[in-house]
Design a protein around this motif. Structure first.
Motif: not given
Length: 326
Positions: A107, A111, A114, A143-144, A200, A202
């Motif tokens: 992850v 990303h 994160t 991802k949120q 950010h 995950w």
């Protein structure tokens, strides 16, 4: 980027029956330069001897001994020594499943923005690993925004302030000076801050954390009135942090209300399962703070407008559950 992806910090105090199982499970996926930092919080049993015998020779394990100051102080000590990009706080009697480190690495490579790595968790009965029930339950994955992850956990009732339910970017902790300052309820402020100050997140679909439920632990023991007062104080401090952090967020009202409803229900349940009356200061807070918000359903209306009736109804439910468990 640091060459060390993850520092796992384990505060330990008198857990000679559990610490080896905990660390052995982690060593299946932790190789150097990633690190496990075991902070011996002044144990008086055989914990330190076990840890030194089994792990002192391993390059990925650091052992630090302090005078007894509680899990919060031990975690702060571990954070000061940690070199990883991410920090993960594991309790010494719990089990982490394989795959957490590998997924975090994947992850973070894909990303790098994160800041929180989240996952599901379960509880299991001591000496009965097959007897499990859900703890933290995520409903959306990938991802949120961190605030949305936080909001959904509050709404589904599975949010916990426990520091083991995420890995957090160390730079976020440093930027905001986050610490586990108090001896009891030390993680309320830290965990809430991690969710509302980060951007950010995950969320993994996997169940990585297995929390042991054992007799004699702080979580599972009878609570004093001082405990409930300290619990309430921690809630009020965290709520103040929440309001300040969300002052410009469009989700401010939604998350504030969700946090209050979740916290009120939890404080009521804690009292009822303890066999003690819900403190009047909690009932007053329900009326005053909860009264700022429009109830979304009959349960919320009862909680805010008729807290004594809400408590009475919950007491019947708790009584039935305790009888079944007896």
């Amino acid at each position: 980027m640091s060459k060390i992806l993850l520092s796992i910090i384990i505060p330990t105090y008198n857990v000679e029956n559990y610490i080896v199982e905990c660390v052995d499970a982690l060593l299946k996926q932790i190789d150097s330069p990633n690190e496990i930092i075991i902070v011996n919080d002044g144990s008086t049993d055989g914990t330190l001897a076990l840890v030194e015998r089994h792990y002192a020779h391993l390059p990925q394990v650091k052992i630090i001994t302090t005078t007894n100051g509680g899990a919060g102080q031990a975690r702060d000590t571990g954070m000061a020594a940690a070199q990883g990009e991410f920090l993960f706080f594991c309790d010494p009697d719990d089990i982490v499943a394989d795959g957490l480190v590998a997924e975090l690495q994947q992850v973070y490579q894909a990303h790098p923005e994160t800041e929180l790595f989240c996952f599901n968790s379960q509880m299991f009965e001591d000496h009965q690993r097959q007897v499990t029930r859900p703890k933290v339950r995520h409903e959306m994955f990938g991802k949120q925004p961190s605030s949305q992850v936080f909001s959904r956990l509050l709404r589904n009732g599975s949010y916990t302030s426990a520091a083991w339910n995420y890995a957090v970017k160390k730079s976020l902790v440093q930027q905001h000076g986050l610490r586990f300052r108090d001896r009891i309820h030390e993680d309320h402020q830290f965990t809430l801050s991690a969710f509302v100050l980060s951007n950010h997140a995950w969320v993994s679909q996997k169940v990585y954390y297995h929390q042991r439920v054992r007799n004699g632990s702080l979580t599972n023991s009878r609570k004093s009135q001082e405990y409930f007062q300290q619990r309430y104080n921690a809630f009020m401090q965290a709520y103040s942090t929440l309001k300040m952090a969300l002052k410009d967020s469009p989700l401010k009202k939604e998350i504030e209300k969700a946090y209050l409803m979740h916290s009120f229900r939890l404080m009521i349940y804690l009292s009822l399962y303890n066999g003690t009356a819900v403190p009047e200061y909690v009932i007053n807070a329900i009326r005053f703070l909860g009264g700022q918000f429009e109830p979304a359903n009959i349960k919320e209306w009862l909680l805010i407008q008729r807290p004594h009736m809400f408590i009475l109804l919950l007491n019947f439910k708790v009584g039935r559950e305790l009888k079944r468990a007896a």
